[in-house]
Design an enzyme around this catalytic site. Structure first.
Site, short mmCIF file in Angstrom:
data_model
loop_
_atom_site.label_atom_id
_atom_site.label_comp_id
_atom_site.label_asym_id
_atom_site.label_seq_id
_atom_site.Cartn_x
_atom_site.Cartn_y
_atom_site.Cartn_z
NE ARG A 68 8.23 18.51 4.61
CZ ARG A 68 7.07 18.36 4.53
NH1 ARG A 68 6.31 17.74 3.55
NH2 ARG A 68 6.35 18.72 5.32
CB ILE A 94 3.44 21.65 3.22
CG1 ILE A 94 3.87 20.11 2.54
CG2 ILE A 94 4.20 21.58 4.42
CD1 ILE A 94 5.17 20.62 1.61
CB SER A 95 0.48 17.14 4.26
OG SER A 95 -0.98 16.76 4.37
CD GLN A 96 3.35 13.34 10.13
OE1 GLN A 96 2.32 13.39 10.28
NE2 GLN A 96 4.82 12.11 10.94
#
Length: 244
Positions: A68, A94-96
């Protein structure tokens, strides 16, 4: 006397091993950071994802595999595995991690499947899907993000992920239908072209709602030509951007 010499020898050997380890880490800071990120990914999966109810093995493995930190700006790498979204530029995020895993699990896809993603962003969600399915087609409307994501995915070896810079509302029909469709931006309604491109028996996950208001994560299923929807939970996504 012999016991004393043996103790001295063991101490010398231990010192040499410790010195070698320190020298290796000093000469290989990237290796040290890589190990640190690997540990952080494991903690992320255990504490943020598995404990919240995500159980699909392929999803958990993918979340533990994809680096990530490679998908966030350099200044944000230290925060890459924290429990929340991060800005990636151009007003996008960027999503959780949990949301990425939850949406991935909802698709119920497998190694033979083909998935469409709308909203490439930095390419992280596409990479997670690329660890699971045969092929990923992902669309990004912001050219700079799309180009950067394409280069990043190529550099990291995701040959089964293909990036297109376009208005995602229309999908990517020439490569459909898709076993799963995932949308990572909030639309005011479910785009009809995406429903048409969803294979019978397939699933789509999409946040629906107006910007700055409560949005719902919606599960769309197509069975025997019939389309059903289910509201799952409230979410907060960036707006679905259209070309003008």
């Amino acid at each position: 006397m012999k016991h004393c010499r043996k103790t001295e020898m063991l101490a010398i050997v231990a010192l040499l091993i410790l010195s070698a380890d320190v020298s290796f880490l000093s000469a290989n800071p990237e290796g040290f950071r890589s190990q640190d990120f690997t540990h952080k990914r494991r903690l992320m999966v255990e504490h943020q994802i598995r404990r919240r109810g995500v159980t699909d093995r392929a999803t958990l493995t993918a979340m533990e595999t994809v680096p990530r930190h490679e998908f966030v700006p350099a200044r944000a790498r230290a925060a890459a595995y924290r429990d929340g979204p991060l800005p990636i530029g151009y007003g996008q995020t960027i999503s959780q991690p949990y949301i990425v895993a939850y949406m991935t699990e909802l698709l119920r896809v497998n190694a033979a499947d083909k998935v469409l993603e709308v909203g490439t962003g930095s390419g992280y969600q596409a990479a997670v899907l690329g660890e699971i399915v045969r092929e990923v087609r992902t669309i990004e409307i912001i050219p700079e993000l799309g180009k950067n994501a394409r280069q990043r995915l190529e550099r990291l070896g995701y040959e089964n992920v293909h990036v297109k810079i376009a208005d995602g509302y229309h999908g990517w029909p020439e490569h459909g239908p898709y076993d799963g469709i995932i949308v990572t931006a909030a639309a005011e309604h479910i785009p009809p072209p995406l429903i048409r491109q969803l294979k019978d028996g397939g699933r789509m996950v999409i946040p629906v709602g107006h910007p700055f208001f409560v949005q719902n994560l919606v599960l769309v299923e197509k069975k025997n030509g019939k389309v059903t929807t289910e509201n799952l939970l409230p979410v907060a996504f960036v707006p679905f951007t259209r070309s003008r």
